[in-house]
Every structure is written in structure tokens, then in C-alpha cells.
Design a protein around this motif. Structure first.
Motif, mmCIF file in Angstrom:
data_model
loop_
_atom_site.group_PDB
_atom_site.id
_atom_site.type_symbol
_atom_site.label_atom_id
_atom_site.label_comp_id
_atom_site.label_asym_id
_atom_site.label_seq_id
_atom_site.Cartn_x
_atom_site.Cartn_y
_atom_site.Cartn_z
ATOM 1 N N HIS A 46 0.838 -1.207 0.000
ATOM 2 C CA HIS A 46 0.000 0.000 0.000
ATOM 3 C C HIS A 46 0.875 1.261 0.000
ATOM 4 O O HIS A 46 0.594 2.214 -0.718
ATOM 5 C CB HIS A 46 -0.932 0.024 1.220
ATOM 6 C CG HIS A 46 -2.269 -0.620 0.964
ATOM 7 N ND1 HIS A 46 -3.234 -0.032 0.171
ATOM 8 C CD2 HIS A 46 -2.791 -1.803 1.382
ATOM 9 C CE1 HIS A 46 -4.300 -0.828 0.121
ATOM 10 N NE2 HIS A 46 -4.061 -1.908 0.840
ATOM 11 N N ALA B 120 2.353 1.760 -3.431
ATOM 12 C CA ALA B 120 1.344 2.234 -4.392
ATOM 13 C C ALA B 120 1.078 3.727 -4.190
ATOM 14 O O ALA B 120 1.044 4.505 -5.149
ATOM 15 C CB ALA B 120 0.053 1.433 -4.237
ATOM 16 N N HIS C 228 3.926 5.772 -5.504
ATOM 17 C CA HIS C 228 3.880 5.893 -6.969
ATOM 18 C C HIS C 228 2.848 6.934 -7.405
ATOM 19 O O HIS C 228 3.087 7.680 -8.349
ATOM 20 C CB HIS C 228 3.570 4.544 -7.620
ATOM 21 C CG HIS C 228 4.797 3.693 -7.808
ATOM 22 N ND1 HIS C 228 5.922 4.146 -8.458
ATOM 23 C CD2 HIS C 228 5.072 2.417 -7.434
ATOM 24 C CE1 HIS C 228 6.843 3.184 -8.476
ATOM 25 N NE2 HIS C 228 6.351 2.131 -7.856
ATOM 26 N N ALA D 51 1.185 2.251 -9.866
ATOM 27 C CA ALA D 51 0.300 2.065 -8.713
ATOM 28 C C ALA D 51 -0.776 1.027 -9.036
ATOM 29 O O ALA D 51 -1.107 0.184 -8.200
ATOM 30 C CB ALA D 51 -0.333 3.399 -8.325
ATOM 31 N N ILE E 126 0.468 -2.443 -8.555
ATOM 32 C CA ILE E 126 0.638 -2.826 -7.159
ATOM 33 C C ILE E 126 -0.706 -3.051 -6.484
ATOM 34 O O ILE E 126 -0.875 -4.013 -5.733
ATOM 35 C CB ILE E 126 1.492 -1.774 -6.425
ATOM 36 C CG1 ILE E 126 2.915 -1.870 -6.980
ATOM 37 C CG2 ILE E 126 1.529 -2.015 -4.927
ATOM 38 C CD1 ILE E 126 3.690 -0.613 -6.892
ATOM 39 N N TYR E 127 -1.687 -2.199 -6.783
ATOM 40 C CA TYR E 127 -3.025 -2.426 -6.212
ATOM 41 C C TYR E 127 -3.587 -3.769 -6.685
ATOM 42 O O TYR E 127 -4.254 -4.480 -5.934
ATOM 43 C CB TYR E 127 -3.970 -1.272 -6.556
ATOM 44 C CG TYR E 127 -3.761 -0.042 -5.697
ATOM 45 C CD1 TYR E 127 -3.813 -0.126 -4.298
ATOM 46 C CD2 TYR E 127 -3.513 1.209 -6.268
ATOM 47 C CE1 TYR E 127 -3.623 0.993 -3.495
ATOM 48 C CE2 TYR E 127 -3.319 2.339 -5.467
ATOM 49 C CZ TYR E 127 -3.375 2.222 -4.084
ATOM 50 O OH TYR E 127 -3.194 3.327 -3.295
#
Length: 201
Positions: A149, A152, A155, A164, A167-168
Motif C-alpha cells: 500500500h 502504491a 507511486h 500504482a 501494485i493495487y
């Protein structure tokens, strides 16, 4: 308004440091990992924004420490040294980055030391190094959604919404009911498509 230090590449290094960089790379190829890190530390102290050097130092440290048992009590030498570095960040962020590197030589994935490097890099206006510090923690703890988190969000703040989104998505794979990741992913997707469409202009 702070000026950002641009990330340096090998071409930007002065002659003597370029020679050190080549030596460090060949030490790495010869699997002389400790020597490679030793060569790189003074180079990074002089050129904190040389990201490739930091990446190589971390790779060498990971290889050097491979197979060593981690400290299970959670009280690693990093946690003792980090207190000292914390005080340096405001006064001299580049010196704090250097101090963090020394801890990372023996504990390359240490969350505390990498968080220090991240804070110091942000204070020194080298956000790419801060990104690298967070990515290093993730490399050591790939399923730690808390740090994912953070990465993200970082980013998003740095204007990389497409990173991001990735990653999410990763967080949603690990914990499908993470509402923060679902919302963050939607926002990041919207920002990424706006960026792609050039609407932000």
C-alpha cells in the motif's frame, strides 16, 4: 520550491568514480560480493543520486548474505543503528543515506533501514531512491500488503499511476477483500488513463 536531484547514470560519473563502478561490476561477476559493496559505498556517498550503483550494492548485499539466518527476535542490529540515523535525516539527508547503506550491507531487506533510506532520499529530493528503498522491502516481504500500500501511494504521489495500478492489483490478489486496494486501483486506473490521454494538460 525544492529542486530535484536528477538520477545520475554511469555517463554522468567523473572518471575516477567510473573506474570504481567498473571495478565493482567486475567484482560482482567474480562473485566477490563483499568487495563490490565496499567499492560502491564511497561512490554512493559522493554521488547519492547514482541509482544503478545503489541497485548493484543491494544485489551484492543480498548475494553476500544469502543463506545467513535472519534474526528471528526481530531486534536486528538495524533497529539499534536506525535510531542514530533518524536524527541525521533533517540535518544532513545525504549522510543519513550513507549511514543507511552501511546497515543495508548486512541486512539488505531490513524494513527499518530501507524506510530510513526512503525518508532520507525524500529529504534529499531523490524520489527514485525512495522508490527503490520501498521496492527492496517488498522484495524481501512480497506478501506484506501494508508495505505494498505504501509503495502504491508513493507511486501515485510521484505521478506514476500505471505503476500504482500494478501494485493495487497485486494487493487484491493477496487479499481479495481489501477495499482500500480496490478503491486505490480504481483511482490509479482513472489517473493512468488521463495521463495516457494527455488530459492532464
Amino acid at each position: 520550491f525544492k529542486t530535484f536531484m536528477a538520477v545520475k547514470t554511469e555517463k554522468d560519473l567523473p572518471e575516477q568514480f567510473r573506474a570504481t563502478w567498473l571495478k565493482a561490476m567486475s567484482a560482482m561477476q567474480l562473485r566477490n560480493f563483499g568487495y563490490s559493496v565496499q567499492l560502491l559505498q564511497p561512490l554512493l556517498k559522493a554521488h547519492p543520486e547514482f541509482l544503478a550503483g545503489r541497485q548493484l550494492a543491494r544485489k551484492a548485499a543480498v548475494a553476500k548474505n544469502a543463506g545467513k539466518k535472519g534474526n528471528l527476535s526481530g531486534l536486528s542490529s538495524a533497529s539499534f543503528s536506525t535510531m542514530k540515523v533518524q536524527g541525521l535525516i533533517k540535518k544532513d539527508p545525504v549522510a543519513a543515506m550513507d549511514a543507511a547503506e552501511k546497515i543495508l550491507e548486512n541486512e539488505p531487506h531490513s524494513p527499518q533501514a530501507n524506510q530510513l533510506l526512503r525518508e532520507a532520499a525524500m529529504a534529499a529530493n531523490i524520489p527514485e531512491v525512495a522508490t527503490f528503498a520501498l521496492e527492496t522491502i517488498v522484495e524481501g516481504n512480497p506478501r506484506d500488503t501494508k508495505i505494498l500500500h505504501e509503495l502504491a501511494k508513493h507511486h501515485m504521489q510521484q505521478g506514476n499511476p500505471h505503476k500504482a495500478v500494478e501494485i493495487y492489483n497485486k494487493i487484491s490478489e493477496i487479499t481479495p477483500n481489501d477495499l482500500g486496494a480496490l478503491k486505490g486501483g480504481k483511482d490509479a486506473s482513472a489517473a493512468a488513463s488521463m495521463k495516457q490521454g494527455g488530459w492532464e494538460r
